[in-house]
Design a protein around this motif. Sequence first.
Motif, PDB file in Angstrom:
ATOM      1  N   THR A   4      29.979  40.496  33.814  1.00  0.00           N
ATOM      2  CA  THR A   4      31.379  41.108  34.481  1.00  0.00           C
ATOM      3  C   THR A   4      30.662  41.756  35.947  1.00  0.00           C
ATOM      4  OG1 THR A   4      32.016  41.731  33.082  1.00  0.00           O
ATOM      5  CG2 THR A   4      32.924  43.224  34.245  1.00  0.00           C
ATOM      6  N   ILE A   5      31.511  41.682  37.396  1.00  0.00           N
ATOM      7  CA  ILE A   5      30.900  42.625  38.875  1.00  0.00           C
ATOM      8  C   ILE A   5      31.953  43.627  38.890  1.00  0.00           C
ATOM      9  CG2 ILE A   5      30.019  41.770  40.950  1.00  0.00           C
ATOM     10  CD1 ILE A   5      29.235  39.074  39.357  1.00  0.00           C
ATOM     11  N   VAL A   6      31.411  44.533  39.592  1.00  0.00           N
ATOM     12  CA  VAL A   6      31.710  45.157  39.537  1.00  0.00           C
ATOM     13  C   VAL A   6      31.660  45.129  42.077  1.00  0.00           C
ATOM     14  CG1 VAL A   6      32.172  47.968  40.697  1.00  0.00           C
ATOM     15  CG2 VAL A   6      32.729  46.987  37.936  1.00  0.00           C
ATOM     16  N   TRP A   7      32.656  45.008  42.992  1.00  0.00           N
ATOM     17  CA  TRP A   7      32.750  44.531  43.760  1.00  0.00           C
ATOM     18  C   TRP A   7      32.932  45.782  45.079  1.00  0.00           C
ATOM     19  CZ3 TRP A   7      32.951  39.184  46.559  1.00  0.00           C
ATOM     20  CH2 TRP A   7      32.444  39.946  48.115  1.00  0.00           C
ATOM     21  N   VAL A   8      32.084  46.768  45.543  1.00  0.00           N
ATOM     22  CA  VAL A   8      33.043  47.662  45.806  1.00  0.00           C
ATOM     23  C   VAL A   8      32.704  46.974  47.407  1.00  0.00           C
ATOM     24  CG1 VAL A   8      32.343  50.215  46.634  1.00  0.00           C
ATOM     25  CG2 VAL A   8      31.440  49.209  44.775  1.00  0.00           C
ATOM     26  N   GLU A  16      39.183  40.405  48.451  1.00  0.00           N
ATOM     27  CA  GLU A  16      39.911  39.261  47.758  1.00  0.00           C
ATOM     28  C   GLU A  16      39.624  38.201  47.660  1.00  0.00           C
ATOM     29  OE1 GLU A  16      43.820  40.279  49.698  1.00  0.00           O
ATOM     30  OE2 GLU A  16      44.201  41.720  49.355  1.00  0.00           O
ATOM     31  N   GLU A  17      38.916  37.345  48.973  1.00  0.00           N
ATOM     32  CA  GLU A  17      38.792  35.951  49.269  1.00  0.00           C
ATOM     33  C   GLU A  17      37.120  35.943  48.053  1.00  0.00           C
ATOM     34  OE1 GLU A  17      36.833  32.745  52.304  1.00  0.00           O
ATOM     35  OE2 GLU A  17      37.329  35.119  52.839  1.00  0.00           O
ATOM     36  N   GLY A  18      36.443  37.129  48.231  1.00  0.00           N
ATOM     37  CA  GLY A  18      35.394  37.022  47.319  1.00  0.00           C
ATOM     38  C   GLY A  18      35.645  36.760  45.800  1.00  0.00           C
ATOM     39  N   ILE A  19      36.815  37.652  45.905  1.00  0.00           N
ATOM     40  CA  ILE A  19      36.868  37.950  43.845  1.00  0.00           C
ATOM     41  C   ILE A  19      37.033  36.896  43.379  1.00  0.00           C
ATOM     42  CG2 ILE A  19      38.804  38.446  42.369  1.00  0.00           C
ATOM     43  CD1 ILE A  19      37.917  41.463  43.559  1.00  0.00           C
ATOM     44  N   ARG A  20      38.330  36.031  44.592  1.00  0.00           N
ATOM     45  CA  ARG A  20      38.628  34.633  43.787  1.00  0.00           C
ATOM     46  C   ARG A  20      37.449  33.611  43.818  1.00  0.00           C
ATOM     47  NH1 ARG A  20      42.562  36.198  47.678  1.00  0.00           N
ATOM     48  NH2 ARG A  20      42.075  34.435  49.433  1.00  0.00           N
ATOM     49  N   TYR A  21      36.475  33.663  44.863  1.00  0.00           N
ATOM     50  CA  TYR A  21      35.557  32.549  44.673  1.00  0.00           C
ATOM     51  C   TYR A  21      34.724  32.976  43.668  1.00  0.00           C
ATOM     52  CZ  TYR A  21      31.329  29.308  46.085  1.00  0.00           C
ATOM     53  OH  TYR A  21      30.925  28.268  46.414  1.00  0.00           O
ATOM     54  N   LEU A  22      34.386  34.452  43.294  1.00  0.00           N
ATOM     55  CA  LEU A  22      32.998  34.084  42.112  1.00  0.00           C
ATOM     56  C   LEU A  22      33.741  34.593  40.935  1.00  0.00           C
ATOM     57  CD1 LEU A  22      31.788  37.219  43.178  1.00  0.00           C
ATOM     58  CD2 LEU A  22      31.155  35.264  43.585  1.00  0.00           C
ATOM     59  N   GLN A  23      35.577  34.490  40.720  1.00  0.00           N
ATOM     60  CA  GLN A  23      36.403  33.955  39.346  1.00  0.00           C
ATOM     61  C   GLN A  23      36.405  32.585  39.186  1.00  0.00           C
ATOM     62  OE1 GLN A  23      39.603  36.229  40.947  1.00  0.00           O
ATOM     63  NE2 GLN A  23      39.308  37.831  39.236  1.00  0.00           N
ATOM     64  N   MET A  24      36.262  31.485  40.077  1.00  0.00           N
ATOM     65  CA  MET A  24      35.905  30.190  39.785  1.00  0.00           C
ATOM     66  C   MET A  24      34.568  30.290  39.372  1.00  0.00           C
ATOM     67  SD  MET A  24      38.586  29.097  43.024  1.00  0.00           S
ATOM     68  CE  MET A  24      37.667  29.371  44.941  1.00  0.00           C
ATOM     69  N   GLU A  25      33.565  30.598  39.824  1.00  0.00           N
ATOM     70  CA  GLU A  25      32.410  31.230  39.617  1.00  0.00           C
ATOM     71  C   GLU A  25      31.959  31.211  37.991  1.00  0.00           C
ATOM     72  OE1 GLU A  25      29.674  29.462  41.247  1.00  0.00           O
ATOM     73  OE2 GLU A  25      31.261  28.162  42.409  1.00  0.00           O
ATOM     74  N   GLY A  26      33.271  31.263  36.938  1.00  0.00           N
ATOM     75  CA  GLY A  26      33.378  31.837  36.001  1.00  0.00           C
ATOM     76  C   GLY A  26      32.881  33.262  35.693  1.00  0.00           C
ATOM     77  N   PHE A  27      32.859  34.186  37.265  1.00  0.00           N
ATOM     78  CA  PHE A  27      32.099  35.524  36.788  1.00  0.00           C
ATOM     79  C   PHE A  27      33.439  36.480  36.512  1.00  0.00           C
ATOM     80  CE2 PHE A  27      29.044  33.831  39.537  1.00  0.00           C
ATOM     81  CZ  PHE A  27      27.943  34.458  38.695  1.00  0.00           C
ATOM     82  N   THR A 111      26.677  33.381  45.617  1.00  0.00           N
ATOM     83  CA  THR A 111      26.379  33.948  44.161  1.00  0.00           C
ATOM     84  C   THR A 111      25.350  33.432  43.598  1.00  0.00           C
ATOM     85  OG1 THR A 111      29.005  32.276  44.543  1.00  0.00           O
ATOM     86  CG2 THR A 111      27.389  32.191  42.604  1.00  0.00           C
ATOM     87  N   ALA A 112      24.463  32.256  44.487  1.00  0.00           N
ATOM     88  CA  ALA A 112      23.178  31.932  44.074  1.00  0.00           C
ATOM     89  C   ALA A 112      22.141  33.479  44.447  1.00  0.00           C
ATOM     90  CB  ALA A 112      22.388  31.028  45.048  1.00  0.00           C
TER      91      ALA A 112
END
Length: 235
Positions: A4-8, A16-27, A111-112
């Motif tokens: 679980t990540i909190v992005w401030v 919004e773009e970052g959340i979508r991308y990281l969710q696709m990476e499984g976070f 992500t890396a």
Amino acid sequence: MGVTIVWVEDEQALLEEGIRYLQMEGFEVHGAASFDEAVQHIESHRPSLLLVDWMLPGGASGIDLCKRNANEWRLPVIMLTAKGDEFDKVLALELGADDYMAKPFSLRELTARIKAVLRRAERGAGQVSGPETSSESAIVRRGELTIDPDRYVVEKNGVPVDLTRTEFMLIWQLAQHPGRVYTRAHLMEAALGDDYLGFERTIDSHIRNVRRKLEDNAAEPKYVLTVYGVGYKFG
């Protein structure tokens, strides 16, 4: 259990773009646009890692959040900011950030970096067994310093010193082998793992912070010594 990540972040489009991308990476990712909203998410979701923008609306900044994290939650942190000069990078690391990325950055690289920081945090957590299980044989004593890898604690004259995970790993690695000279790259690999993606010079920032906390006079260190043109050693 998932990560679980909190992005401030106050840039809504990036968030919004970052959340979508990281969710696709499984976070699992929870976005926050302010200090207060971030605190609510952190205390509600108990995340594995924080992504913190330097500049936030209102009176409190990402630096304020880093300071509170260092004192309260002690979560891994990656600072994200448009500020890109060396001073800002050093300040972020000294306040306990585990890594630093200047905007603009690629979400693939982010992500890396997240995965690398989490691996380092997991290795560090594996050394923490609690005071009741501390092994006397694992404790390293060097002068006024006592370094206990089971409790993840460094004491100076019996008083605990507040180090970040990265700072602890560096002093632990150096103190195990007094007199051995480490290049920056070797010290990064030995103490932090070969998945560390930061620049070699970030080691200098961490070392300065370690000296400030451990040495009687950081300008004339007796524990962490510079070997000019090579790297560092424990005196």
